[in-house]
Design an enzyme around this catalytic site. Structure first.
Site, short mmCIF file in Angstrom:
data_model
loop_
_atom_site.label_atom_id
_atom_site.label_comp_id
_atom_site.label_asym_id
_atom_site.label_seq_id
_atom_site.Cartn_x
_atom_site.Cartn_y
_atom_site.Cartn_z
N SER A 1 0.83 -1.21 0.00
CA SER A 1 0.00 0.00 0.00
C SER A 1 0.86 1.25 0.00
O SER A 1 1.97 1.27 0.57
CB SER A 1 -0.86 -0.02 1.26
N TYR B 1 -2.26 -1.40 11.01
CA TYR B 1 -2.49 -1.91 9.65
C TYR B 1 -1.33 -1.51 8.73
O TYR B 1 -0.74 -2.34 8.04
CB TYR B 1 -3.81 -1.36 9.08
N LYS C 1 1.97 -3.76 6.69
CA LYS C 1 2.44 -3.71 5.29
C LYS C 1 3.95 -3.47 5.26
O LYS C 1 4.67 -4.07 4.45
CB LYS C 1 1.70 -2.61 4.52
C1 UD1 Z 1 -7.32 4.47 3.61
C2 UD1 Z 1 -6.20 4.12 4.55
C3 UD1 Z 1 -5.12 3.42 3.77
C4 UD1 Z 1 -5.68 2.20 3.12
C5 UD1 Z 1 -6.83 2.60 2.21
C6 UD1 Z 1 -7.50 1.41 1.58
C7 UD1 Z 1 -6.29 5.82 6.30
C8 UD1 Z 1 -5.58 6.93 6.94
N1 UD1 Z 1 -5.70 5.29 5.21
O1 UD1 Z 1 -6.82 5.40 2.66
O2 UD1 Z 1 -4.08 3.06 4.63
O3 UD1 Z 1 -4.69 1.54 2.38
O4 UD1 Z 1 -7.81 3.32 2.96
O5 UD1 Z 1 -8.43 0.84 2.41
O6 UD1 Z 1 -7.33 5.40 6.74
N2 UD1 Z 1 -13.17 10.80 3.16
C9 UD1 Z 1 -14.21 11.65 3.52
N3 UD1 Z 1 -15.36 11.12 4.02
C10 UD1 Z 1 -15.54 9.76 4.16
C11 UD1 Z 1 -14.47 8.88 3.79
C12 UD1 Z 1 -13.31 9.45 3.30
O7 UD1 Z 1 -14.09 12.87 3.41
O8 UD1 Z 1 -16.60 9.35 4.64
C13 UD1 Z 1 -11.94 11.37 2.59
C14 UD1 Z 1 -10.73 11.10 3.47
O9 UD1 Z 1 -10.54 12.13 4.39
C15 UD1 Z 1 -9.62 11.05 2.41
C16 UD1 Z 1 -10.32 10.55 1.14
O10 UD1 Z 1 -11.70 10.74 1.37
O11 UD1 Z 1 -9.16 12.33 2.16
C17 UD1 Z 1 -10.05 9.09 0.87
O12 UD1 Z 1 -10.35 8.36 2.04
P1 UD1 Z 1 -10.39 6.75 2.04
O13 UD1 Z 1 -11.20 6.26 0.90
O14 UD1 Z 1 -10.79 6.32 3.41
O15 UD1 Z 1 -8.89 6.33 1.73
P2 UD1 Z 1 -7.53 6.77 2.45
O16 UD1 Z 1 -7.78 7.42 3.75
O17 UD1 Z 1 -6.73 7.54 1.46
#
Ligand code: UD1
Length: 352
Positions: free
Chosen positions: A125, A152, A156
């Protein structure tokens, strides 16, 4: 040729199984069904016309894993997806993550050595980079590994070390670690896709479920980041582009094209999009107005990361081809298909 896909009924695993089958590989899946459903096998069979061989057991059980490999010593390569992946849960239950994610990897490597199986593709990842410093954006494989933000993420990092040290110790073993950025979207058939159990943690399933009316309102975690619109930036990659990269990696190993016995590749598009970009794309392709509100930052989120995919593009001869709209549209089609209304009138689905 037979390829073992661990976690093959999961999100990335199931899409990769289809791509392997399309290329003529025989697939055997091992999946304990901790976070996936047995019905995915039916969908795979419908799409490809071939039902993969399937065994359900926990790879962190050494005896069961050895027993499996003793019966399958004709495997040409292994793609190891099976792992827990919820960041928040890993903070509350670290041992669950270390035990499952690391024991399963160690059992597999031990069996590879014992049963003389050479080729391992490992699901890693971009989380291993943490928040890269400005001079390392876009992030290449040479960027420094940062201290993991969660158990987690740490599994990795440790897993990559275990693989590297095992390769140095066990002759004949080789591996490719693929560092995924943010996989989203679904298969073109809309018969398989991301299926989070309970409330989604990740952005795309939360968007599509909100669009469908299952969730009331998407919370956008912060708009005060140092980015053009204030929301965090990620490199979203279509799941089918990601699946194809796994087939390329397996073939690189089988065809003896590796430059070293342990290679690492970033899998991203090279383009970063903000949370608001993704929301706008969803609204455009679906015609659905998304109900969302800006709330405070989510603990542990990084500000911005996107890939430099140059090395993967050049070395693997692979390139992510699908853009953001294709990602959001396929995720939306899957959401609707999964909910059982494939030809719904979208005008009736405006968010609650
Ligand atoms: C997350 C994990 C990462 C993992 C990946 C795949 C964290 C910090 N990182 O990545 O290690 O490999 O998932 O499962 O958790 N967002 C919103 N509202 C929501 C959900 C997300 O605003 O309800 C935003 C988050 O703040 C982020 C972006 O969307 O900026 C992407 O979020 P997400 O899909 O959860 O992925 P990551 O956080 O990048």
């Amino acid at each position: 040729m037979k390829i073992l896909v661990t976690g093959g009924t999961g999100y990335i695993g199931s899409h990769t199984v289809i791509e392997l089958q399309n290329k003529g590989y025989e697939v055997v899946i091992v999946d304990a069904l901790f976070n996936s459903r047995i019905e995915t096998l039916d969908a795979i069979e419908k799409i490809s016309g071939v039902r993969p061989e399937f065994e359900s057991f926990d790879l962190s059980d050494q005896r069961l894993t050895d027993d499996f490999f003793a019966r399958h010593n004709d495997i040409s390569g292994i793609i190891h997806f099976a792992a827990h992946k919820a960041v928040g849960e890993s903070v509350n239950q670290p041992i669950k993550y270390y035990r499952n994610n690391l024991d399963s990897l160690m059992n597999i490597i031990e069996c590879m050595s014992k049963y003389r199986i050479s080729n391992l593709v490992f699901s890693s990842s971009c989380t291993v980079y943490g928040q890269p410093d400005a001079e390392h954006l876009p992030v290449s494989e040479k960027a420094p590994i940062k201290k993991a933000e969660s158990p987690y993420g740490n599994t990795k990092q440790i897993a990559e070390e275990i693989i590297s040290e095992s390769i140095a110790a066990y002759p004949g073993l080789r591996a490719i670690a693929l560092r995924y950025f943010n996989p989203v979207g679904a298969h073109d058939s809309a018969m398989i896709g991301e299926l989070p159990l309970g409330v989604p943690n990740n952005l795309m399933p939360y968007i599509t479920q909100t669009g469908y009316g299952i969730r009331e309102c998407l919370k956008v975690y912060g708009n005060d980041y140092q980015t053009p619109d204030g929301t965090p930036i990620r490199d979203y990659i279509h799941i089918m582009d990601l699946a194809k990269a796994h087939v390329v990696a397996v073939e690189r190993m089988i065809n003896e094209k590796m430059k070293n016995d342990f290679e690492i590749f970033n899998l991203g598009t090279g383009t970063g999009y903000s949370v608001l970009d993704v929301i706008r794309s969803f609204e455009k392709v679906s015609g659905v107005k998304l109900n969302y509100e800006i709330v405070g930052r989510r603990a542990g989120d990084i500000e911005k990361v996107w890939a430099d995919p140059t090395y993967s593009n050049n070395e693997l001869g692979w390139k992510a081809e699908r853009g953001l709209d294709e990602m959001t549209l396929s995720a939306w089609k899957w959401e609707k298909a999964y909910r059982g209304i494939t030809s719904m009138d979208e005008s009736t689905t405006s968010a609650k």
